[in-house]
Design a protein around this motif. Sequence first.
Motif, PDB file in Angstrom:
ATOM      1  N   GLU A   1      56.859  88.649  13.219  1.00 40.51           N
ATOM      2  CA  GLU A   1      56.570  87.363  13.841  1.00 40.51           C
ATOM      3  C   GLU A   1      56.267  86.346  12.748  1.00 40.51           C
ATOM      4  OE1 GLU A   1      54.950  88.055  18.225  1.00 40.51           O
ATOM      5  OE2 GLU A   1      53.633  88.928  16.702  1.00 40.51           O
ATOM      6  N   VAL A   2      56.881  85.162  12.863  1.00 40.98           N
ATOM      7  CA  VAL A   2      56.747  84.141  11.825  1.00 40.98           C
ATOM      8  C   VAL A   2      56.119  82.886  12.415  1.00 40.98           C
ATOM      9  CG1 VAL A   2      58.712  85.014  10.507  1.00 40.98           C
ATOM     10  CG2 VAL A   2      59.081  83.208  12.208  1.00 40.98           C
ATOM     11  N   MET A   3      55.342  82.201  11.579  1.00 43.51           N
ATOM     12  CA  MET A   3      54.775  80.922  11.965  1.00 43.51           C
ATOM     13  C   MET A   3      55.711  79.821  11.482  1.00 43.51           C
ATOM     14  SD  MET A   3      51.154  79.117  10.918  1.00 43.51           S
ATOM     15  CE  MET A   3      50.155  80.471  11.542  1.00 43.51           C
ATOM     16  N   VAL A   4      56.164  78.986  12.413  1.00 45.42           N
ATOM     17  CA  VAL A   4      57.118  77.922  12.110  1.00 45.42           C
ATOM     18  C   VAL A   4      56.385  76.584  12.118  1.00 45.42           C
ATOM     19  CG1 VAL A   4      59.303  76.848  12.748  1.00 45.42           C
ATOM     20  CG2 VAL A   4      58.914  79.277  13.239  1.00 45.42           C
ATOM     21  N   ASP A   5      56.565  75.832  11.038  1.00 43.74           N
ATOM     22  CA  ASP A   5      55.932  74.520  10.879  1.00 43.74           C
ATOM     23  C   ASP A   5      56.978  73.449  11.140  1.00 43.74           C
ATOM     24  OD1 ASP A   5      54.630  72.242  10.074  1.00 43.74           O
ATOM     25  OD2 ASP A   5      54.150  72.944   8.053  1.00 43.74           O
ATOM     26  N   THR A   6      56.989  72.898  12.361  1.00 49.91           N
ATOM     27  CA  THR A   6      57.987  71.886  12.694  1.00 49.91           C
ATOM     28  C   THR A   6      57.679  70.537  12.055  1.00 49.91           C
ATOM     29  OG1 THR A   6      56.847  71.269  14.755  1.00 49.91           O
ATOM     30  CG2 THR A   6      58.511  73.012  14.885  1.00 49.91           C
ATOM     31  N   GLY A   7      56.478  70.389  11.489  1.00 53.28           N
ATOM     32  CA  GLY A   7      56.152  69.169  10.760  1.00 53.28           C
ATOM     33  C   GLY A   7      56.719  69.160   9.361  1.00 53.28           C
ATOM     34  N   ASP A   8      57.309  70.264   8.947  1.00 49.62           N
ATOM     35  CA  ASP A   8      57.885  70.392   7.610  1.00 49.62           C
ATOM     36  C   ASP A   8      59.330  70.846   7.784  1.00 49.62           C
ATOM     37  OD1 ASP A   8      58.477  70.760   4.955  1.00 49.62           O
ATOM     38  OD2 ASP A   8      56.794  72.084   4.522  1.00 49.62           O
ATOM     39  N   GLY A   9      60.212  69.879   8.029  1.00 47.72           N
ATOM     40  CA  GLY A   9      61.599  70.214   8.317  1.00 47.72           C
ATOM     41  C   GLY A   9      62.567  69.511   7.412  1.00 47.72           C
ATOM     42  N   VAL A  10      63.591  68.917   8.002  1.00 44.69           N
ATOM     43  CA  VAL A  10      64.692  68.369   7.216  1.00 44.69           C
ATOM     44  C   VAL A  10      64.249  67.212   6.325  1.00 44.69           C
ATOM     45  CG1 VAL A  10      65.449  66.732   8.989  1.00 44.69           C
ATOM     46  CG2 VAL A  10      67.125  67.683   7.385  1.00 44.69           C
TER      47      VAL A  10
ATOM     48  N   GLY B   1      62.087  74.074  11.499  1.00 44.68           N
ATOM     49  CA  GLY B   1      60.866  73.996  10.701  1.00 44.68           C
ATOM     50  C   GLY B   1      60.825  75.070   9.640  1.00 44.68           C
ATOM     51  N   ARG B   2      59.861  74.942   8.760  1.00 51.87           N
ATOM     52  CA  ARG B   2      59.710  75.866   7.638  1.00 51.87           C
ATOM     53  C   ARG B   2      58.830  77.049   8.062  1.00 51.87           C
ATOM     54  NH1 ARG B   2      60.302  75.072   1.983  1.00 51.87           N
ATOM     55  NH2 ARG B   2      59.041  76.484   0.711  1.00 51.87           N
ATOM     56  N   VAL B   3      59.200  78.239   7.609  1.00 49.91           N
ATOM     57  CA  VAL B   3      58.400  79.436   7.861  1.00 49.91           C
ATOM     58  C   VAL B   3      57.231  79.445   6.878  1.00 49.91           C
ATOM     59  CG1 VAL B   3      58.359  81.959   7.810  1.00 49.91           C
ATOM     60  CG2 VAL B   3      60.324  80.762   8.812  1.00 49.91           C
ATOM     61  N   ARG B   4      56.010  79.481   7.429  1.00 53.79           N
ATOM     62  CA  ARG B   4      54.805  79.406   6.608  1.00 53.79           C
ATOM     63  C   ARG B   4      54.086  80.737   6.455  1.00 53.79           C
ATOM     64  NH1 ARG B   4      53.928  75.076   3.297  1.00 53.79           N
ATOM     65  NH2 ARG B   4      54.431  73.121   4.348  1.00 53.79           N
ATOM     66  N   TRP B   5      54.320  81.652   7.384  1.00 57.66           N
ATOM     67  CA  TRP B   5      53.564  82.914   7.402  1.00 57.66           C
ATOM     68  C   TRP B   5      54.321  83.896   8.264  1.00 57.66           C
ATOM     69  CZ3 TRP B   5      51.811  85.276  11.819  1.00 57.66           C
ATOM     70  CH2 TRP B   5      50.848  86.305  11.670  1.00 57.66           C
ATOM     71  N   PHE B   6      54.163  85.195   7.990  1.00 57.37           N
ATOM     72  CA  PHE B   6      54.712  86.171   8.916  1.00 57.37           C
ATOM     73  C   PHE B   6      53.727  87.332   9.068  1.00 57.37           C
ATOM     74  CE2 PHE B   6      56.190  88.106   4.960  1.00 57.37           C
ATOM     75  CZ  PHE B   6      56.081  89.454   5.201  1.00 57.37           C
ATOM     76  N   GLY B   7      53.815  87.974  10.220  1.00 53.79           N
ATOM     77  CA  GLY B   7      52.999  89.148  10.501  1.00 53.79           C
ATOM     78  C   GLY B   7      53.882  90.326  10.842  1.00 53.79           C
TER      79      GLY B   7
ATOM     80  N   ARG C   1      61.746  67.010   4.396  1.00 53.36           N
ATOM     81  CA  ARG C   1      61.202  67.476   3.118  1.00 53.36           C
ATOM     82  C   ARG C   1      61.924  68.739   2.658  1.00 53.36           C
ATOM     83  NH1 ARG C   1      56.014  69.338   3.367  1.00 53.36           N
ATOM     84  NH2 ARG C   1      55.772  68.921   1.148  1.00 53.36           N
ATOM     85  N   LEU C   2      63.209  68.839   2.968  1.00 54.89           N
ATOM     86  CA  LEU C   2      63.952  70.062   2.738  1.00 54.89           C
ATOM     87  C   LEU C   2      63.949  70.457   1.264  1.00 54.89           C
ATOM     88  CD1 LEU C   2      65.458  71.885   4.723  1.00 54.89           C
ATOM     89  CD2 LEU C   2      67.573  70.792   4.008  1.00 54.89           C
ATOM     90  N   ARG C   3      63.624  71.722   0.996  1.00 53.33           N
ATOM     91  CA  ARG C   3      63.600  72.280  -0.349  1.00 53.33           C
ATOM     92  C   ARG C   3      63.816  73.783  -0.226  1.00 53.33           C
ATOM     93  NH1 ARG C   3      59.079  71.324   2.127  1.00 53.33           N
ATOM     94  NH2 ARG C   3      57.135  72.438   1.741  1.00 53.33           N
ATOM     95  N   ASP C   4      63.915  74.464  -1.362  1.00 52.70           N
ATOM     96  CA  ASP C   4      64.129  75.908  -1.315  1.00 52.70           C
ATOM     97  C   ASP C   4      63.032  76.587  -0.500  1.00 52.70           C
ATOM     98  OD1 ASP C   4      66.227  75.373  -2.977  1.00 52.70           O
ATOM     99  OD2 ASP C   4      65.434  76.405  -4.731  1.00 52.70           O
ATOM    100  N   GLY C   5      63.422  77.505   0.370  1.00 51.98           N
ATOM    101  CA  GLY C   5      62.443  78.219   1.171  1.00 51.98           C
ATOM    102  C   GLY C   5      63.084  78.800   2.422  1.00 51.98           C
ATOM    103  N   ILE C   6      62.270  79.468   3.230  1.00 51.81           N
ATOM    104  CA  ILE C   6      62.758  80.088   4.466  1.00 51.81           C
ATOM    105  C   ILE C   6      62.489  79.143   5.632  1.00 51.81           C
ATOM    106  CG2 ILE C   6      62.567  82.079   6.006  1.00 51.81           C
ATOM    107  CD1 ILE C   6      61.674  83.727   3.595  1.00 51.81           C
ATOM    108  N   TYR C   7      63.522  78.920   6.431  1.00 45.98           N
ATOM    109  CA  TYR C   7      63.444  77.990   7.552  1.00 45.98           C
ATOM    110  C   TYR C   7      63.996  78.650   8.810  1.00 45.98           C
ATOM    111  CZ  TYR C   7      62.606  74.161   4.245  1.00 45.98           C
ATOM    112  OH  TYR C   7      62.074  73.350   3.278  1.00 45.98           O
ATOM    113  N   VAL C   8      63.614  78.101   9.949  1.00 44.25           N
ATOM    114  CA  VAL C   8      64.277  78.441  11.206  1.00 44.25           C
ATOM    115  C   VAL C   8      65.231  77.297  11.522  1.00 44.25           C
ATOM    116  CG1 VAL C   8      63.975  78.786  13.684  1.00 44.25           C
ATOM    117  CG2 VAL C   8      62.417  79.887  12.074  1.00 44.25           C
ATOM    118  N   LEU C   9      66.499  77.644  11.754  1.00 48.91           N
ATOM    119  CA  LEU C   9      67.566  76.679  12.007  1.00 48.91           C
ATOM    120  C   LEU C   9      68.133  76.903  13.401  1.00 48.91           C
ATOM    121  CD1 LEU C   9      69.614  77.466   8.762  1.00 48.91           C
ATOM    122  CD2 LEU C   9      67.694  75.890   8.933  1.00 48.91           C
ATOM    123  N   ARG C  10      68.717  75.849  13.942  1.00 47.97           N
ATOM    124  CA  ARG C  10      69.499  75.984  15.175  1.00 47.97           C
ATOM    125  C   ARG C  10      70.937  75.627  14.840  1.00 47.97           C
ATOM    126  NH1 ARG C  10      67.910  75.848  20.563  1.00 47.97           N
ATOM    127  NH2 ARG C  10      65.897  74.915  20.023  1.00 47.97           N
TER     128      ARG C  10
END
Length: 216
Positions: free
Chosen positions: A143-152, A206-212, A154-163
Amino acid sequence: MDSLEQRQALETLIRERGDDYQSLSRLLGRNVAYVQQFIKRGVPRKLSEGDRRTLATYFGVDERDLGGPDLGPNVVNRMISIPILDVSASAGPGAVPDLETSRGSMEFDPRWVKRLTASSPDKLSIIQVRGDSMAPTICDGDEVMVDTGDGVGRLRDGIYVLRIDDVLMAKRLGVRPSDRTISILSDNPAYPPYDNLDRQSLHVIGRVRWFGRIVQ
């Protein structure tokens, strides 16, 4: 505690803890000038009950220290609830999302959340990942925490959820410095990358910030 005393108490906490007005305003889900206006100009005249509670929890103090009533010893244990959405993001061939309804929530310490992201809590949600293309970083069922306040924006290298074509995907994005084109990458080398994509072609959730992960 009157308005002036409440403002002075909050300003003292901010100074002692090395915090700043803008970050605390975001924590409250307010505009970035909210806390500064309250302290410097007395607007609003007093903190709302919800804002006072959130700040007291964040600083780890009793609400009475910010002008609230005596609510007992458990007041500092209040947490931020982040919804678990009834959707899955694919880390494989792709998954069509279900209705984005909540199936519960997870509780987090607001101080930890603030260290994690400058986004307000209402911009955060938790979804499940299906597939193995992001293994070993993110595995099937995590399970991942998605930060929709940090999306396109401020796009930079990292893990994101895309549609993509109504499919949710959890992928690593790489931004090419020379022309700012995007590559969609998988941490599992068995999956090929998608290179030289225009960022306008991506719908970044949004950007993935955390996972469990459940340890077997």
